[in-house]
Design an enzyme around this catalytic site. Structure first.
Site, PDB file in Angstrom:
ATOM      1  N   GLN A  28      35.377  46.286  45.052  1.00 39.87           N
ATOM      2  CA  GLN A  28      36.995  47.151  45.143  1.00 39.87           C
ATOM      3  C   GLN A  28      35.795  48.463  43.792  1.00 39.87           C
ATOM      4  OE1 GLN A  28      39.469  44.529  43.678  1.00 39.87           O
ATOM      5  NE2 GLN A  28      38.339  43.044  41.956  1.00 39.87           N
TER       6      GLN A  28
ATOM      7  N   HIS B 108      35.135  42.011  45.782  1.00 39.49           N
ATOM      8  CA  HIS B 108      36.737  40.687  45.887  1.00 39.49           C
ATOM      9  C   HIS B 108      36.809  39.905  47.088  1.00 39.49           C
ATOM     10  CE1 HIS B 108      40.470  42.178  48.609  1.00 39.49           C
ATOM     11  NE2 HIS B 108      40.321  40.795  47.950  1.00 39.49           N
TER      12      HIS B 108
ATOM     13  N   PHE C  21      41.726  33.845  41.543  1.00 43.97           N
ATOM     14  CA  PHE C  21      40.847  34.641  42.149  1.00 43.97           C
ATOM     15  C   PHE C  21      39.506  34.172  43.084  1.00 43.97           C
ATOM     16  CE2 PHE C  21      38.421  39.271  42.658  1.00 43.97           C
ATOM     17  CZ  PHE C  21      39.147  39.032  43.658  1.00 43.97           C
TER      18      PHE C  21
ATOM     19  N   HIS D 148      41.633  31.168  44.963  1.00 43.89           N
ATOM     20  CA  HIS D 148      41.696  31.854  46.177  1.00 43.89           C
ATOM     21  C   HIS D 148      40.691  33.063  47.758  1.00 43.89           C
ATOM     22  CE1 HIS D 148      44.345  34.460  49.145  1.00 43.89           C
ATOM     23  NE2 HIS D 148      43.665  35.270  48.766  1.00 43.89           N
ATOM     24  N   GLU D 149      39.800  33.171  47.003  1.00 47.38           N
ATOM     25  CA  GLU D 149      38.672  33.821  47.646  1.00 47.38           C
ATOM     26  C   GLU D 149      38.006  32.407  48.143  1.00 47.38           C
ATOM     27  OE1 GLU D 149      37.856  36.930  48.796  1.00 47.38           O
ATOM     28  OE2 GLU D 149      40.163  37.553  47.872  1.00 47.38           O
TER      29      GLU D 149
ATOM     30  N   LYS E  46      39.995  31.294  51.130  1.00 42.48           N
ATOM     31  CA  LYS E  46      40.970  31.484  52.067  1.00 42.48           C
ATOM     32  C   LYS E  46      39.687  32.061  53.128  1.00 42.48           C
ATOM     33  CE  LYS E  46      43.396  35.866  53.466  1.00 42.48           C
ATOM     34  NZ  LYS E  46      44.608  37.676  53.112  1.00 42.48           N
ATOM     35  N   HIS E  47      38.561  32.976  52.603  1.00 40.23           N
ATOM     36  CA  HIS E  47      37.179  33.066  53.468  1.00 40.23           C
ATOM     37  C   HIS E  47      36.363  32.277  53.724  1.00 40.23           C
ATOM     38  CE1 HIS E  47      39.523  36.783  53.409  1.00 40.23           C
ATOM     39  NE2 HIS E  47      40.300  36.916  51.743  1.00 40.23           N
TER      40      HIS E  47
HETATM   41  P1  5GP Z   1      42.668  38.813  49.675  1.00 43.16           P
HETATM   42  O1  5GP Z   1      43.118  38.039  50.192  1.00 43.16           O
HETATM   43  O2  5GP Z   1      42.023  40.438  50.208  1.00 43.16           O
HETATM   44  O3  5GP Z   1      41.633  38.442  50.314  1.00 43.16           O
HETATM   45  O4  5GP Z   1      43.100  38.324  48.426  1.00 43.16           O
HETATM   46  C1  5GP Z   1      43.774  39.577  47.180  1.00 43.16           C
HETATM   47  C2  5GP Z   1      44.460  38.766  46.873  1.00 43.16           C
HETATM   48  O5  5GP Z   1      43.560  38.318  45.420  1.00 43.16           O
HETATM   49  C3  5GP Z   1      46.367  38.725  46.546  1.00 43.16           C
HETATM   50  O6  5GP Z   1      46.816  38.044  46.215  1.00 43.16           O
HETATM   51  C4  5GP Z   1      45.829  39.276  44.933  1.00 43.16           C
HETATM   52  O7  5GP Z   1      46.759  38.959  44.697  1.00 43.16           O
HETATM   53  C5  5GP Z   1      43.793  38.041  44.039  1.00 43.16           C
HETATM   54  N1  5GP Z   1      43.461  38.599  42.912  1.00 43.16           N
HETATM   55  C6  5GP Z   1      43.335  38.648  42.209  1.00 43.16           C
HETATM   56  N2  5GP Z   1      42.554  39.435  41.539  1.00 43.16           N
HETATM   57  C7  5GP Z   1      42.158  40.298  42.189  1.00 43.16           C
HETATM   58  C8  5GP Z   1      41.484  41.346  42.537  1.00 43.16           C
HETATM   59  O8  5GP Z   1      40.941  41.699  41.011  1.00 43.16           O
HETATM   60  N3  5GP Z   1      41.538  42.327  43.123  1.00 43.16           N
HETATM   61  C9  5GP Z   1      42.239  41.679  44.457  1.00 43.16           C
HETATM   62  N4  5GP Z   1      42.211  42.719  45.357  1.00 43.16           N
HETATM   63  N5  5GP Z   1      42.749  40.840  44.330  1.00 43.16           N
HETATM   64  C10 5GP Z   1      43.106  39.733  43.802  1.00 43.16           C
END
Ligand code: 5GP
Length: 258
Positions: free
Chosen positions: A46, A69, A116, A119-120, A123-124
């Site tokens: 990003q 990202h 973050f 989450h990554e 999810k991935h």
């Molecule tokens: P994705 O689901 O597209 O892989 O990630 C997006 C999720 O990560 C969203 O919930 C977003 O709020 C969170 N997030 C936290 N930090 C960032 C960041 O720096 N960039 C992006 N694009 N999403 C972020």
């Protein structure tokens, strides 16, 4: 009455899926167990000033570097598996990677970078089953190592493409694309743009670079339709008041662009 019944039925069917996606739960039965082996990995990078310019959230618009990202296993038809069954995120496994992650894979939004990463990963990362990416530590290490080999700002600059003030000129998407592709064996990348809320212009927010999941060679990304035409490559803010909002919050008079 029929409409109400239909809505209730829809809620019953959709609620578990929505809950699963938003919480990233990894319990058996709630995660994706069987899926086809993904055929490429997207490294999603990003450009913070662009992301912030098109976001309503408080955002680190002063960063003058590309950041990660995520690394997303994907299929040629365009989508990828998500929230696969695997280990939940372990903060303790971040270890030595932390300083690097904190700069190169930092969140641009309020909250911790570690949420973050969680989450990554959930999810991935859990869906990245090739040996190079398997397991939380390999997933983060490998992603950092791929990212380190990209020198995007210099590659763009070499082709005369530099970030500019929001009210300055635009670039055309193909030259932007070629400036990067010539450094990755001519493989197709996807450039990502979003509409700015105020001016309704197409703003560059990031780039997808694709890899073979086993050899890690560059491969063509699937680009069905580009989100960019003429695009704005927005320069970072220099501000005494870091992390301020691009929209909403009061804009400091001391803020200026480079
Ligand atoms: P994705 O689901 O597209 O892989 O990630 C997006 C999720 O990560 C969203 O919930 C977003 O709020 C969170 N997030 C936290 N930090 C960032 C960041 O720096 N960039 C992006 N694009 N999403 C972020």
């Amino acid at each position: 009455m029929i409409v109400i019944k239909f809505i209730l039925l829809l809620a019953l069917v959709a609620a578990p899926a929505i809950a699963r996606r938003s919480s990233g739960m990894q319990n058996a039965g709630q995660c994706l167990l069987n899926f086809q082996t993904p055929d490429h990995i997207i490294l999603a990078v990003q450009w913070p000033p662009g992301v912030c310019h098109t976001s309503r959230r408080r955002c680190k618009s002063s960063l003058n570097q590309f950041t990660i990202h995520g690394a997303w296993p994907n299929y040629r038809e365009g989508s990828g598996p998500a929230f696969c069954c695997g280990q939940p995120f372990h903060e303790s496994l971040v270890g030595e990677q932390r300083p690097q992650l904190q700069t190169k894979w930092q969140t641009l939004f309020p909250g911790s970078s570690s949420s973050f990463w969680k989450h990554e990963w959930e999810k991935h990362g859990t869906c990245a089953k090739s040996p190079m990416f398997r397991g939380q530590q390999s997933y983060f290490n490998q992603t950092l190592s791929l990212f380190d080999k990209l020198d995007l700002l210099s590659w763009l600059q070499e082709s005369g493409i530099t970030a500019r003030q929001a009210n300055d000129g635009t670039y055309d998407a193909p030259s932007f694309q070629q400036a990067i592709e010539k450094h990755i064996n001519g493989k197709r990348i996807r450039i990502d743009c979003k509409r700015s809320r105020k001016q309704r212009e197409s703003v560059f927010v990031g780039v997808h670079i694709c890899y073979d999941p086993v050899t890690l060679d560059f491969t063509d990304c699937v680009v069905k339709k580009s989100s960019c035409g003429q695009l704005k490559f927005i320069a970072p803010f220099i501000s005494r008041q870091m992390d301020e909002s691009r929209h909403g919050a009061k804009v400091s008079k001391e803020r200026r662009r480079i």
